[in-house]
Motif scaffolding. Sequence first.
Motif, PDB file in Angstrom:
ATOM      1  N   PHE A  93      -0.480   8.807   2.928  1.00 24.49           N
ATOM      2  CA  PHE A  93       0.379   7.749   2.381  1.00 24.49           C
ATOM      3  C   PHE A  93       0.307   7.739   0.857  1.00 24.49           C
ATOM      4  N   CYS A 155       5.969  10.610   4.557  1.00 21.88           N
ATOM      5  CA  CYS A 155       6.161   9.452   3.667  1.00 21.88           C
ATOM      6  C   CYS A 155       7.061   9.776   2.477  1.00 21.88           C
ATOM      7  N   LYS A 206       7.003   0.335   3.285  1.00 20.45           N
ATOM      8  CA  LYS A 206       6.777  -0.236   4.623  1.00 20.45           C
ATOM      9  C   LYS A 206       7.141   0.771   5.711  1.00 20.45           C
ATOM     10  N   ALA A 209       4.329   3.424   5.601  1.00 19.49           N
ATOM     11  CA  ALA A 209       3.040   2.976   6.142  1.00 19.49           C
ATOM     12  C   ALA A 209       2.924   3.292   7.624  1.00 19.49           C
ATOM     13  N   LEU A 258      -1.168  -1.407   8.711  1.00 17.94           N
ATOM     14  CA  LEU A 258      -0.750  -0.822   7.434  1.00 17.94           C
ATOM     15  C   LEU A 258       0.578  -1.418   6.962  1.00 17.94           C
ATOM     16  N   VAL A 262       1.093  -3.551   3.404  1.00 17.56           N
ATOM     17  CA  VAL A 262       2.109  -3.301   2.380  1.00 17.56           C
ATOM     18  C   VAL A 262       2.977  -4.541   2.168  1.00 17.56           C
TER      19      VAL A 262
END
Length: 278
Positions: A93, A155, A206, A209, A258, A262
């Motif tokens: 991430f 990501c 988001k 995550a 996660l 965030v």
Amino acid sequence: MANALPSQAEGRALTDGNRFRILDGLAAAILRHLPATLAILGCILLWQLVVWGFSVPTFMAPGPVDVIKAFGENAGVLWTNFWPTLMEAVLGFIFGNVIAVLLAVWFVYSPLAERAFYPIAVIIKSIPIIALAPILVLLVGNGIAPKIIIAGLICFFPTLVNMVQGLKSASPAMLDLMRILSASNSEIFWKVRLPGSLPFLFAALKIAATSSVMGAIVAEWIGSSYGLGALIIEATYNFRSPLLYATVVIAASLAVVLFFAVSYAESKIVRWKPTTDH
């Protein structure tokens, strides 16, 4: 001087007022999440009733009761395999998003670089991760490195796209005003472009995550002997369905945690959001 200090009764009133505000906040939070909680509990109950009603074999589809038992019976195994996946997801991430943000800044200030390298980013995104994983294993080995790279690649693209859009969303009038005031490019970036891009950035973070957990698990399917992904493969081939479902629940829970981490960071950092015309 004595009159400036609150009396004992006033102090109790202030304490009671703070307590009532906290209780009101808790009640509002409970009511806000009550529909989702009831829906989840209803789905779990329906799942258990279907398993009982149709006498579904445990190796095919265990019920919630069997999954809960699997948590207790395999707590050590689940805990041991949880940490590698968490580390791979978090490092991926960070790695993927930092590279994406730096490239987005470069693209915004260098249209030539954007025209040259943006198509390459699209091509990399179009390669299926399950096909890319063996290539990375051959290139960098079978350790933690390919897992982090794959989690970072998943990501990378959403953050790149959103960050470029966010940095370009600065109001032309605001940019003209800053230039009239003789602001430098760095001042325009820190005072106008970056603050305006934060809602776009956190929208991508988001997504990233939850995607980072998926990337780490997919990477662990390719020749790994540890992590939640490897445990999923092992449980599947050994027909240990309760353990399989328990592992999936842990992976999903990690992704949700996660995501909310965030979201919490967004609530503390981003104090405004762009308005939309209806």
